[in-house]
Design a protein around this motif. Sequence first.
Motif, PDB file in Angstrom:
ATOM      1  N   ALA A  20      18.318  33.698  24.360  1.00 42.63           N
ATOM      2  CA  ALA A  20      19.083  34.692  24.998  1.00 42.63           C
ATOM      3  C   ALA A  20      18.505  34.802  26.322  1.00 42.63           C
ATOM      4  CB  ALA A  20      19.251  36.193  24.380  1.00 42.63           C
ATOM      5  N   ARG A  21      17.434  35.060  26.527  1.00 46.69           N
ATOM      6  CA  ARG A  21      16.756  35.059  28.303  1.00 46.69           C
ATOM      7  C   ARG A  21      17.077  33.948  28.702  1.00 46.69           C
ATOM      8  NH1 ARG A  21      13.789  39.690  28.813  1.00 46.69           N
ATOM      9  NH2 ARG A  21      12.877  40.943  26.890  1.00 46.69           N
ATOM     10  N   ARG A  22      16.879  32.694  28.217  1.00 46.35           N
ATOM     11  CA  ARG A  22      17.003  31.332  28.893  1.00 46.35           C
ATOM     12  C   ARG A  22      18.394  31.172  29.351  1.00 46.35           C
ATOM     13  NH1 ARG A  22      16.349  27.550  25.030  1.00 46.35           N
ATOM     14  NH2 ARG A  22      14.195  28.311  24.426  1.00 46.35           N
ATOM     15  N   ILE A  23      19.274  31.628  28.554  1.00 44.25           N
ATOM     16  CA  ILE A  23      20.820  31.542  28.950  1.00 44.25           C
ATOM     17  C   ILE A  23      21.031  32.433  30.055  1.00 44.25           C
ATOM     18  CG2 ILE A  23      23.071  32.239  28.230  1.00 44.25           C
ATOM     19  CD1 ILE A  23      22.210  31.518  25.239  1.00 44.25           C
ATOM     20  N   ILE A  24      20.312  33.623  30.175  1.00 47.53           N
ATOM     21  CA  ILE A  24      20.420  34.439  31.396  1.00 47.53           C
ATOM     22  C   ILE A  24      20.156  33.778  32.643  1.00 47.53           C
ATOM     23  CG2 ILE A  24      20.082  36.719  32.249  1.00 47.53           C
ATOM     24  CD1 ILE A  24      22.091  36.941  30.320  1.00 47.53           C
ATOM     25  N   ARG A  25      18.731  33.196  32.380  1.00 50.63           N
ATOM     26  CA  ARG A  25      18.137  32.448  33.480  1.00 50.63           C
ATOM     27  C   ARG A  25      18.883  31.283  33.926  1.00 50.63           C
ATOM     28  NH1 ARG A  25      13.442  31.028  30.974  1.00 50.63           N
ATOM     29  NH2 ARG A  25      12.898  33.070  30.832  1.00 50.63           N
ATOM     30  N   ALA A  27      22.015  30.944  33.908  1.00 48.11           N
ATOM     31  CA  ALA A  27      23.415  31.421  34.627  1.00 48.11           C
ATOM     32  C   ALA A  27      23.107  32.001  35.772  1.00 48.11           C
ATOM     33  CB  ALA A  27      23.849  32.712  33.603  1.00 48.11           C
ATOM     34  N   LYS A  28      21.872  32.628  36.175  1.00 51.73           N
ATOM     35  CA  LYS A  28      21.390  33.249  37.387  1.00 51.73           C
ATOM     36  C   LYS A  28      21.211  32.122  38.047  1.00 51.73           C
ATOM     37  CE  LYS A  28      18.453  36.312  37.744  1.00 51.73           C
ATOM     38  NZ  LYS A  28      17.270  37.070  37.399  1.00 51.73           N
ATOM     39  N   GLU A  29      20.613  31.047  37.757  1.00 49.24           N
ATOM     40  CA  GLU A  29      19.992  29.712  38.660  1.00 49.24           C
ATOM     41  C   GLU A  29      21.492  29.276  39.067  1.00 49.24           C
ATOM     42  OE1 GLU A  29      17.717  27.099  36.549  1.00 49.24           O
ATOM     43  OE2 GLU A  29      16.036  28.526  36.265  1.00 49.24           O
ATOM     44  N   ASN A  30      22.552  29.010  38.134  1.00 49.56           N
ATOM     45  CA  ASN A  30      23.684  28.604  38.777  1.00 49.56           C
ATOM     46  C   ASN A  30      24.393  29.341  39.892  1.00 49.56           C
ATOM     47  OD1 ASN A  30      23.375  26.287  37.024  1.00 49.56           O
ATOM     48  ND2 ASN A  30      24.541  27.345  35.213  1.00 49.56           N
ATOM     49  N   LEU A  31      24.253  30.734  39.452  1.00 48.06           N
ATOM     50  CA  LEU A  31      24.867  31.566  40.408  1.00 48.06           C
ATOM     51  C   LEU A  31      24.296  31.537  41.881  1.00 48.06           C
ATOM     52  CD1 LEU A  31      25.632  34.789  38.165  1.00 48.06           C
ATOM     53  CD2 LEU A  31      27.414  33.447  39.196  1.00 48.06           C
ATOM     54  N   VAL A  32      23.134  31.431  41.842  1.00 48.46           N
ATOM     55  CA  VAL A  32      22.325  31.343  42.992  1.00 48.46           C
ATOM     56  C   VAL A  32      22.611  30.028  43.834  1.00 48.46           C
ATOM     57  CG1 VAL A  32      20.098  30.991  44.233  1.00 48.46           C
ATOM     58  CG2 VAL A  32      20.368  32.749  42.417  1.00 48.46           C
ATOM     59  N   LYS A  33      22.938  28.825  42.916  1.00 49.50           N
ATOM     60  CA  LYS A  33      23.350  27.631  43.597  1.00 49.50           C
ATOM     61  C   LYS A  33      24.812  27.642  44.148  1.00 49.50           C
ATOM     62  CE  LYS A  33      20.343  24.617  40.821  1.00 49.50           C
ATOM     63  NZ  LYS A  33      20.407  23.726  39.602  1.00 49.50           N
ATOM     64  N   GLU A  34      25.558  28.631  43.593  1.00 47.46           N
ATOM     65  CA  GLU A  34      26.941  28.862  43.995  1.00 47.46           C
ATOM     66  C   GLU A  34      26.994  29.757  45.472  1.00 47.46           C
ATOM     67  OE1 GLU A  34      29.368  30.144  40.930  1.00 47.46           O
ATOM     68  OE2 GLU A  34      28.908  28.587  39.614  1.00 47.46           O
ATOM     69  N   GLY A  35      25.831  30.312  45.785  1.00 50.10           N
ATOM     70  CA  GLY A  35      25.897  31.044  46.966  1.00 50.10           C
ATOM     71  C   GLY A  35      25.835  32.437  46.753  1.00 50.10           C
ATOM     72  N   TYR A  36      25.405  32.877  45.470  1.00 54.17           N
ATOM     73  CA  TYR A  36      25.447  34.382  45.133  1.00 54.17           C
ATOM     74  C   TYR A  36      23.866  34.760  45.052  1.00 54.17           C
ATOM     75  CZ  TYR A  36      30.247  34.052  43.921  1.00 54.17           C
ATOM     76  OH  TYR A  36      31.558  33.872  43.661  1.00 54.17           O
ATOM     77  N   GLY A  37      23.066  34.955  46.390  1.00 55.64           N
ATOM     78  CA  GLY A  37      21.849  35.226  46.364  1.00 55.64           C
ATOM     79  C   GLY A  37      21.483  36.264  45.756  1.00 55.64           C
ATOM     80  N   PHE A  38      22.177  37.331  45.618  1.00 58.86           N
ATOM     81  CA  PHE A  38      21.703  38.449  44.731  1.00 58.86           C
ATOM     82  C   PHE A  38      21.042  38.235  43.572  1.00 58.86           C
ATOM     83  CE2 PHE A  38      23.177  41.760  41.447  1.00 58.86           C
ATOM     84  CZ  PHE A  38      22.350  42.526  41.873  1.00 58.86           C
ATOM     85  N   TYR A  39      21.542  37.230  42.878  1.00 57.33           N
ATOM     86  CA  TYR A  39      21.087  36.746  41.513  1.00 57.33           C
ATOM     87  C   TYR A  39      19.745  36.205  41.386  1.00 57.33           C
ATOM     88  CZ  TYR A  39      25.588  38.410  39.773  1.00 57.33           C
ATOM     89  OH  TYR A  39      26.614  39.021  39.506  1.00 57.33           O
ATOM     90  N   ASN A  40      19.041  35.914  42.455  1.00 57.16           N
ATOM     91  CA  ASN A  40      17.767  35.396  42.882  1.00 57.16           C
ATOM     92  C   ASN A  40      16.637  36.292  42.496  1.00 57.16           C
ATOM     93  OD1 ASN A  40      16.220  33.154  43.287  1.00 57.16           O
ATOM     94  ND2 ASN A  40      16.039  33.662  45.456  1.00 57.16           N
ATOM     95  N   GLY A  41      17.022  37.694  42.321  1.00 55.60           N
ATOM     96  CA  GLY A  41      16.190  38.720  42.205  1.00 55.60           C
ATOM     97  C   GLY A  41      15.593  38.800  40.904  1.00 55.60           C
ATOM     98  N   ARG A  43      14.445  41.143  38.981  1.00 54.00           N
ATOM     99  CA  ARG A  43      14.976  42.047  38.153  1.00 54.00           C
ATOM    100  C   ARG A  43      16.400  41.951  37.436  1.00 54.00           C
ATOM    101  NH1 ARG A  43      11.018  47.061  38.701  1.00 54.00           N
ATOM    102  NH2 ARG A  43      12.755  47.938  37.275  1.00 54.00           N
ATOM    103  N   VAL A  44      17.112  41.272  38.204  1.00 59.10           N
ATOM    104  CA  VAL A  44      18.411  41.245  37.873  1.00 59.10           C
ATOM    105  C   VAL A  44      18.741  40.714  36.521  1.00 59.10           C
ATOM    106  CG1 VAL A  44      20.838  40.404  38.702  1.00 59.10           C
ATOM    107  CG2 VAL A  44      19.037  41.336  40.358  1.00 59.10           C
ATOM    108  N   GLY A  45      19.163  41.549  35.933  1.00 61.98           N
ATOM    109  CA  GLY A  45      19.442  40.936  34.307  1.00 61.98           C
ATOM    110  C   GLY A  45      21.024  41.030  34.037  1.00 61.98           C
ATOM    111  N   LEU A  46      21.704  41.399  34.537  1.00 61.16           N
ATOM    112  CA  LEU A  46      23.217  41.443  34.201  1.00 61.16           C
ATOM    113  C   LEU A  46      23.858  40.412  35.082  1.00 61.16           C
ATOM    114  CD1 LEU A  46      24.331  45.156  34.697  1.00 61.16           C
ATOM    115  CD2 LEU A  46      24.214  43.661  32.611  1.00 61.16           C
TER     116      LEU A  46
END
Length: 70
Positions: A20-25, A27-41, A43-46
Motif C-alpha cells: 500500500a505504501r509503495r503504491i502511494i509512493r 502514484a506520487k512519483e508519477n504526479l511529480v513527473k506530470e508537473g504536480y510538485g506539491f506531491y514531492n513532499g 509528508r504528503v500521503g493523500l
Amino acid sequence: MEKMINYKDLLAMGFPQNQARRIIRLAKENLVKEGYGFYNGRRVGLVPTSAINRVLALPNEEGDQINGKN
C-alpha cells in the motif's frame, strides 16, 4: 473535486502495508513527473484516486477503459 486516497484506504481494500505504501509512493512519483510538485513532499500521503488507478492499471470510475481503449 476528485476523491483522494491514502495508504490506510488501500489497507482496508486488502493490500499489505508495504505494498500500500509503495503504491502511494509510485502514484506520487508519477504526479511529480506530470508537473504536480506539491506531491514531492515527504509528508504528503493523500493522492487522487485517478493516480492510484493508473499505478494499478484499473479503469476510471467513469467506466473508461485502460489507455482510452473500448
